[in-house]
Design an enzyme around this catalytic site. Structure first.
Site, mmCIF file in Angstrom:
data_model
loop_
_atom_site.group_PDB
_atom_site.id
_atom_site.type_symbol
_atom_site.label_atom_id
_atom_site.label_comp_id
_atom_site.label_asym_id
_atom_site.label_seq_id
_atom_site.Cartn_x
_atom_site.Cartn_y
_atom_site.Cartn_z
ATOM 1 N N PHE A 272 0.837 -1.197 0.000
ATOM 2 C CA PHE A 272 0.000 0.000 0.000
ATOM 3 C C PHE A 272 0.873 1.249 0.000
ATOM 4 O O PHE A 272 1.874 1.312 0.708
ATOM 5 C CB PHE A 272 -0.930 -0.010 1.214
ATOM 6 C CG PHE A 272 -1.996 1.040 1.155
ATOM 7 C CD1 PHE A 272 -3.060 0.895 0.283
ATOM 8 C CD2 PHE A 272 -1.930 2.171 1.945
ATOM 9 C CE1 PHE A 272 -4.051 1.867 0.205
ATOM 10 C CE2 PHE A 272 -2.907 3.147 1.869
ATOM 11 C CZ PHE A 272 -3.975 2.996 0.991
ATOM 12 N N ASP B 138 1.010 -4.882 8.364
ATOM 13 C CA ASP B 138 -0.145 -4.001 8.207
ATOM 14 C C ASP B 138 -1.371 -4.894 8.030
ATOM 15 O O ASP B 138 -1.492 -5.614 7.030
ATOM 16 C CB ASP B 138 0.039 -3.080 6.996
ATOM 17 C CG ASP B 138 -1.084 -2.048 6.875
ATOM 18 O OD1 ASP B 138 -2.167 -2.272 7.445
ATOM 19 O OD2 ASP B 138 -0.887 -1.034 6.181
ATOM 20 N N TYR C 35 -11.718 1.249 10.016
ATOM 21 C CA TYR C 35 -12.903 1.752 9.316
ATOM 22 C C TYR C 35 -13.335 0.873 8.145
ATOM 23 O O TYR C 35 -14.256 1.225 7.421
ATOM 24 C CB TYR C 35 -12.696 3.195 8.839
ATOM 25 C CG TYR C 35 -11.390 3.475 8.126
ATOM 26 C CD1 TYR C 35 -11.173 3.074 6.817
ATOM 27 C CD2 TYR C 35 -10.376 4.183 8.763
ATOM 28 C CE1 TYR C 35 -9.989 3.354 6.171
ATOM 29 C CE2 TYR C 35 -9.189 4.472 8.131
ATOM 30 C CZ TYR C 35 -8.996 4.050 6.825
ATOM 31 O OH TYR C 35 -7.806 4.324 6.191
ATOM 32 N N LYS C 36 -12.710 -0.291 7.994
ATOM 33 C CA LYS C 36 -13.130 -1.214 6.940
ATOM 34 C C LYS C 36 -14.073 -2.261 7.549
ATOM 35 O O LYS C 36 -15.247 -1.995 7.776
ATOM 36 C CB LYS C 36 -11.898 -1.844 6.291
ATOM 37 C CG LYS C 36 -10.923 -0.823 5.698
ATOM 38 C CD LYS C 36 -9.738 -1.485 5.058
ATOM 39 C CE LYS C 36 -8.643 -0.492 4.689
ATOM 40 N NZ LYS C 36 -9.065 0.516 3.715
ATOM 41 N N ARG D 21 -12.519 -3.593 -7.363
ATOM 42 C CA ARG D 21 -12.531 -4.368 -6.118
ATOM 43 C C ARG D 21 -13.957 -4.507 -5.600
ATOM 44 O O ARG D 21 -14.709 -3.530 -5.525
ATOM 45 C CB ARG D 21 -11.665 -3.705 -5.047
ATOM 46 C CG ARG D 21 -10.203 -3.578 -5.412
ATOM 47 C CD ARG D 21 -9.371 -3.161 -4.212
ATOM 48 N NE ARG D 21 -9.944 -2.025 -3.497
ATOM 49 C CZ ARG D 21 -9.454 -1.539 -2.356
ATOM 50 N NH1 ARG D 21 -8.405 -2.108 -1.798
ATOM 51 N NH2 ARG D 21 -10.015 -0.491 -1.767
#
Length: 417
Positions: free
Chosen positions: A124, A202, A227-228, A377
């Site tokens: 990322f 991560d 927050y996912k 995605r």
């Protein structure tokens, strides 16, 4: 051929189906498949944050006796529900980026000039940026290797990158943000440590979607967002995991008053807390931490093992429908086929992926996201995603691409994708 009757039976037998009604779903006709970027709002979060706002109004500063331990209280709950860690090893604070910097800097303290920080080139972006900055300031090499774009980093890739014995730190994502590939956390951790390197994981795209067993894997360092799949809201605080043994050895580079022993004895010089609290910095965001706490409570009630089983079933359905409906239209699967090698989202590749993404949102009322250059995605958080949502979404995609609906959209990606 997959039928609607089969899908209806899957939803009827789903032990997690009852959790869907505990989320705010304003428009049932819009299918949301982007929970791998931002989860839905739990109704408990909405209600509790409103209650907390009232508490703020009435109690004002006197409520800090309740609020002050939120970073560690929520951290302990998260450790038990999703991370396979012990009490006192997880705090919730700051952002993933800041926490990654704190741990990467602490873990490379004492590294010799010329040693390397190792990551994959497809990691990322914020991770690569932070690691690059730490490497430059430490006088270290940032060594990036090319992992398979679908299968992600393998233990042998890490071994080769660390092969000269000069690696001080390896930092990787547990689930690839682009492909959804699930890395072998235990084997890679062992491989890197055999080569003398610490490992910083991560967990942003895996926490809440797949079982994570940090202690079983002998992991020492990890960060991740909330927050996912934890549904804590846009910009919610991240978490930081630091093994008990390492807490005695590593020091935070950000010395803030919440990491100070006896923090209200303000006339003294900095004297860090002896445990995980030393990695706290500034005043915690109470409203946001409360939202994290609500999300963790939902996950704990549902159970991570059940969530993982449903996520596997949902992603497997996407793979099956891709092969049946979308592959003949020019799509390619950008995610591992082996369910044991996938996280909670699937990536579909197409040369016109951006146009299809826009058509899905604006014409088909299906919300995915796009990752350049060619990936769509589809995230399927198991607490609120139905099998019928997946079936209907891919049926709509099949219809719009077969009809050329996507061709009328501008092929130039916007700023937010």
């Amino acid at each position: 051929m997959t039928t609607r009757d089969q899908i209806a039976r899957l939803d009827a037998a789903d032990p997690l189906a009852r959790f869907r009604e505990r989320f705010v779903i304003d428009d049932p006709e819009t299918i949301y498949l982007d929970g791998n970027s931002l989860g839905r709002l739990p109704t408990s979060t909405r209600d509790r944050v409103q209650q907390l706002v009232g508490e703020w109004g009435t109690r004002l500063i006197t409520a800090w006796d309740v609020w002050i331990d939120l970073p560690t209280r929520v951290g302990d709950a998260l450790a038990a529900a999703a991370l396979g860690a012990r009490p006192g090893e997880v705090i919730v604070s700051d952002s993933t980026t800041v926490n990654l910097f704190k741990l990467a800097w602490a873990a490379t303290d004492g590294a010799r000039e010329g040693q390397a920080i190792v990551t994959d080139r497809g990691n990322f972006p914020t991770d690569r940026y932070v690691l690059d900055g730490v490497a430059r300031r430490r006088g270290l090499e940032l060594r990036q290797f090319d992992a398979d774009p679908i299968e992600g980093p393998r233990p042998e890739d890490v071994a080769e990158a660390c092969g000269d014995g000069q690696a001080a730190l390896v930092s990787l994502s547990h689930v690839s943000y682009r492909s959804g590939a699930l890395a072998d956390l235990e084997r890679i951790t062992a491989m890197a440590r055999d080569h003398g390197a610490r490992v910083l994981w991560d967990l942003s795209h895996s926490v809440g979607a797949v079982p994570i067993r940090l202690k079983e894997a002998c992991a020492e360092l990890a960060v991740g967002c909330t927050y996912k799949y934890l549904n804590a809201g846009p910009g919610a605080p991240a978490f930081l995991f630091l093994d008990h043994e390492l807490q005695r050895q590593l020091a935070t580079p950000i010395q803030g008053w919440f990491g100070q022993r006896d923090q209200f004895a303000m006339e003294r010089d900095y004297d860090p807390e002896p445990g995980i609290r030393a990695f706290l910095a500034g005043t915690p965001p109470v409203l946001d931490l409360t939202a994290v706490e609500c999300g963790v409570e939902l996950l704990a009630e549902a159970g991570i093992e059940g969530c993982a089983r449903k996520a596997t079933a949902l992603t497997s359905l996407i793979v099956d429908l891709h092969d049946e409906w979308l592959a003949p239209l020019g799509f390619e699967l950008g995610t591992p086929r082996d369910p044991a090698r996938r996280g909670g989202h699937v990536s579909l590749r197409h040369p016109q992926a951006w146009q299809i993404t826009r058509a899905m949102i604006e014409s088909a009322r299906v919300i995915p996201d796009f990752r350049g250059p060619d990936s769509i995605r589809l995230g399927v958080p198991p607490l609120y995603t139905r099998f019928a949502d997946v079936y209907e979404a891919l049926d709509r995609v099949r219809a719009l691409v077969a009809g050329g609906e996507h061709e009328r959209f501008d092929p130039t990606p916007a700023r937010i994708t």
